[in-house]
Scaffold this active site. Structure first.
Site, PDB file in Angstrom:
ATOM      1  N   ILE A 202       0.705  -1.211  -0.062  1.00 11.47           N
ATOM      2  CA  ILE A 202       0.030  -0.063  -0.070  1.00 11.47           C
ATOM      3  C   ILE A 202       0.867   1.203  -0.016  1.00 11.47           C
ATOM      4  O   ILE A 202       1.826   1.109   0.512  1.00 11.47           O
ATOM      5  CB  ILE A 202      -0.996  -0.125   1.116  1.00 11.47           C
ATOM      6  CG1 ILE A 202      -2.047   1.184   1.006  1.00 11.47           C
ATOM      7  CG2 ILE A 202      -0.225  -0.086   2.732  1.00 11.47           C
ATOM      8  CD1 ILE A 202      -3.128   1.083   2.046  1.00 11.47           C
ATOM      9  N   CYS A 203       0.340   2.256  -0.573  1.00 14.08           N
ATOM     10  CA  CYS A 203       0.895   3.510  -0.541  1.00 14.08           C
ATOM     11  C   CYS A 203       2.304   3.569  -1.130  1.00 14.08           C
ATOM     12  O   CYS A 203       2.429   3.307  -2.502  1.00 14.08           O
ATOM     13  CB  CYS A 203       0.966   4.021   0.726  1.00 14.08           C
ATOM     14  SG  CYS A 203       1.241   5.933   0.926  1.00 14.08           S
ATOM     15  N   HIS A 204       3.361   3.962  -0.649  1.00 24.50           N
ATOM     16  CA  HIS A 204       4.806   4.039  -1.183  1.00 24.50           C
ATOM     17  C   HIS A 204       5.493   2.644  -1.122  1.00 24.50           C
ATOM     18  O   HIS A 204       6.534   2.430  -1.691  1.00 24.50           O
ATOM     19  CB  HIS A 204       5.688   4.888  -0.275  1.00 24.50           C
ATOM     20  CG  HIS A 204       4.899   6.458  -0.481  1.00 24.50           C
ATOM     21  ND1 HIS A 204       4.159   7.055  -0.208  1.00 24.50           N
ATOM     22  CD2 HIS A 204       5.902   7.377  -1.508  1.00 24.50           C
ATOM     23  CE1 HIS A 204       4.124   8.362  -0.572  1.00 24.50           C
ATOM     24  NE2 HIS A 204       4.960   8.519  -1.274  1.00 24.50           N
TER      25      HIS A 204
END
Length: 178
Positions: free
Chosen positions: A105-107
């Site tokens: 998730i995300c970065h």
């Protein structure tokens, strides 16, 4: 269902660790906190220090064979540190080699880029990673959650903390093999 959560010693976005962790527990699984060093990891609420969590195992010498899947929480500093650690990158790559599910998730896809496992895969992330993902041979999409099965394993990705409910549901489904 033993699930590895790989994080750096500092910089993981706390909600991106704790929310999927609880989802794994609620599904009857055993989440295991893996890091690059023993001790504790320092979580963050964006740029502010949050709680610390005890490391259960270190990436050095671990293999994916000991787990049913891998979760890579985000935070900007977390995957940036992981992608510079050879043991962490090898551990991530091993999940793909063995065909085990991975959720990021995300970065967190920065670590997947370093592991060179995105060629031919479609995924989402924090929008600033779109060019990095394309340069690594992946296809970036703007979606709440993306499950890609165009490879040796299922890859579940989401963009940000607001997507956690969909992310948790998809990762549990893939970890169980539903």
């Amino acid at each position: 269902m033993r699930i590895a959560f790989l994080v750096a010693p500092e910089g993981v976005e706390q909600i991106e660790l704790t929310d999927p962790w609880q989802a794994v527990r609620d599904a009857g699984g055993e989440p295991v906190l893996v890091s690059t060093r023993p001790g504790e990891v320092q979580a963050f609420h964006h740029l502010d220090k949050a709680d610390t969590f005890p490391v259960q195992e270190t990436a050095a010498g671990l293999t994916a064979a000991d787990f049913a899947g891998l979760v890579l929480p985000g935070g900007v500093a977390n995957p940036d540190q992981l992608r510079t650690d050879a043991d962490a990158v090898a551990f991530v790559r091993d999940f793909f080699t063995r065909g085990l599910p991975v959720a990021a998730i995300c970065h967190a896809p920065w670590t997947l880029i370093e592991a060179d496992v995105l060629r031919g895969r479609t995924l989402t992330s924090w929008p600033s990673l779109a060019t990095d993902i394309r340069n690594a041979g992946g296809t970036w999409v703007d979606a709440q959650v993306k499950v890609c099965t165009a490879g040796p394993n299922a890859l579940v990705t989401s963009r940000k903390p607001d997507d956690l409910k969909a992310f948790d549901e998809a990762l549990i489904e893939q970890m169980r093999g539903d």
